[in-house]
Design an enzyme around this catalytic site. Sequence first.
Site: not given
Length: 926
Positions: A34, A104, A113, A115, A348, A471, A812, A880, A900
């Site tokens: 902030k 703040r 919300g 703090m 923000r 909130h 595999s 797999c 893969y």
Amino acid sequence: MTITKWVYTFGEVAQLEAELDGSWEAVRSLLGGKGANLANMTRMGVPVPPGFAITTAACNAYLQANQQLPEGLWEQATAALETVETATGKRFGDPQKPLLVSSRSGAKFSMPGMMDTVLNIGLNDEVAQGMAQREDNAHFIYDCYRRLVQMFGSVVLGAPDEVFEDALHNYKLNHARATDADLTTEDWQQVTRMFQNLVKQYTQAPFPQDARAQLRQSIEAIFKSWHGRRARDYRRAAGIADDLGTAVNIVTMVFGNLDANSGTGVAFTRSPSSGEPRLFGDYLLRAQGEDVVAGIRNPKPIEQLETEMPDAYGELADVCKKLEGHYREMQDVEFTIEQGKLWMLQTRDGKRTARAAVRIAVDMANDALITREQALQRVTAEQVNTLLHPQFEPKAMEEARSQGRLYATGVNASPGAAVGQVYFDADTVERVVKESGLAVILARPFTKPDDVHGMLAAKGILTSAGGATSHAAVVARQFGVPCVAGAASIRINLEQRSMRAEDVVVNEGDWISIDGASGDVFLGRIATRAAVLDEQSELLILLEWADEVCAAAGMRAGPDGWPSRGLQVWANADYPADAQRARQFGATGIGLCRTEHMFFQENRLPVVQRMILAQQPDERQAALDELLPMQRKDFEGIFEAMQGCPVIVRLLDPPLHEFLPDEYEVWKQVISKRVTSLARYLLGQETPDDIAELERLLARVQELHENNPMLGLRAVRLSIMLPQIVEMQVRAIIEAAANVELTGTRVQPEIMIPLVGHLNELNTIQPRLKRIARTVMDEKRVELEYKFGTMIEIPRAAITGAEIAEAAEFFSFGTNDLTQMTYGFSRDDAERNFLLKYVEDGILPSNPFQTIDRDGVGQLMRMCVEGGRRTRPDLEVGICGEHGGDADSIDFCHLIGLDYVSCSPFRIPVARLAAAHATLRHRPDN
Ligand code: PEP
Ligand code: MG
């Protein structure tokens, strides 16, 4: 000794950034998100009220020094306050021209919300009186003053909020005032006195009249609140470290509650719900600070501001555009308009739904605000998972509507369908879910930070007040919990534990269904269905970009030095319909077709059982001849669906007893038949003739019984002991491949032999199967490109990968079995009996059946890949096991150079994004 600089005015940001070697990240760490952004907006020329930030380092120093302000902090804060006084032409604590400030908190990461905030610091009896005499808005001044006493009383001095709320409520009742707006100046004066008395009663000390004492105590309260329960809960849920600390921002007050030409609001630069590029938010005229976010008053949509205050709206829209252009990210801003003048109080990065995250990332990349790679990095694998979450079945929803079960409608705050029993407080929700595992919906008038634990435990959240930025809405969106907010027709009675809308009462424990995408709330349960990928065009685009990133990486060396072909995403699919879905979801191969599943289909099981129970080879062959065309047809369907992509078919894996009835059940039947036979015999009647068959079945079931079947006669071992079954399977695979190839569709069959532990096992069975493939190709007069390979599921196979690769053309990793065998856990038993506790108590960092255990199982895999490719540099290697759909495991698979990952069709989109993330994260130039 130099004294640390603990305080920075907003104007000092450029200097600070230079001191920190130009690292904005470091500025954010020190000033909090902030504070850093307020300072940055000041630098950009956006209107921000003058102020300063006290660093997160100061918070940590304070907490470490047993709640003592570090040396120099207070002096620096006082000096910064003087700078603000000069900038505003006002003085702190001066009744003539008083400066009022807010205090703040602001940590590095936004914690909505979590703090605490105190507004109107600097007001006291004298200042209030002075202002009231001089200005014609005494009413407003005492409203501000009582707010200070209330906030200071609860946030700083720890008096419960309700003490003040109840006192105000009773005052209004006793004086016949319906709403706050009906209170006169005298009323507010009295309420202020009443609040001051409450503070004294509660804390045994008068409300502090010294403005500087107010400021100092507020700063300390914010520092302390970093260790409060709700802050800790939130950090734990969001994975934020405990040692970051919070900064404190002291900002000149501007008043949205000053007059009719003032207001306050919050806005997102794009819709946080859908991602649509337009301003989105709420505001309230004549309101201050938390009124909008707290969701206590129902705010107006931001579009209305354009008509009510066009100039301020226009300026807000410009600022938002500027901010988005600067941060290259959707912003969530707080603003206040004081007598028509716009002030920005915060910006923000905005929290958003998964759907909005995808749309915003794609739109911003298309607008060249960010690159495609950045777009990919802005969406998490979990968000994609959320998008594939269930929605309500449209038909079931229509039916519910026509039955009049639509109960209420609110704001569509966080999408997704949720069905559950309703409970009205967070603690109960958490308890019910823990004790019974039931699906629960949390319903509240509005939520507060104290409710977060219940919100996270609930399947969905419903509130009767508040808007899209309340909130409830913000937290729900962040954690992907469906939420309907502000369903205003609902009245929740917390005492009676029920809610009522249009005379319909829903009691605690009743079922409801909420649709966070439309905002509708229904009575009872509504069926849900899986999401359809085709309807999500931005996601499809993003996933294509993900594939491009992986494919491009294939042109470079892989992270471990192996030539990388780029990590592909294949599917585990057993039937043609699965294969089709896998293609639609973007799979470029099938990594595992478990053929035994075909044996359970339709009318096949009796034939399979006949084959198992056969006493003579020709009897068994007859049953296998019956199975051959069925398997061939399935394989043809799969090859056609995969259109030339590789298809790995695994030969029979489970022990044979899995296809026979349970021994205990057969025993029961045999005993019952024996008893009947005996009875008949005694009565001189004929014995039933099917008993002999049952006895034969029982004998075979007993013969096949093993003490530990998963470590017994199965997979390659069974193939060696009873080769006819796999011979039939190889014939079916190659015949199907030849048939499809002859129609002009390319095929790439890969035949996989499971559970090999020793090269000799392969050497025993594979040549025999290869001969069959050769014979079929000769019969069909076609040459196919095909491979024989093996699964790596046994630690010995992993360790001897170099030898195994002499015979196997591909590996595999069957990490389900490999994990069981490496840990010596039986998965089912472990998950049922102790694994949860192991993870909860930190004995294991995570469930190794969900996320690859890199240090153990992972090391075996790494060793095996290295060994295998030493012998056969072009060895194809994939995975797999179920880990193939887990983001963290995919990252590891990329690191060890797999070609893969293969996972269930519904995980494919998640895996495609995770594969791109891994590729970008470990790019050699990173
Ligand atoms: C494995 O063991 O990881 C595997 C894929 O095989 P299955 O789950 O069929 O045992
Ligand atoms: Mg296995």
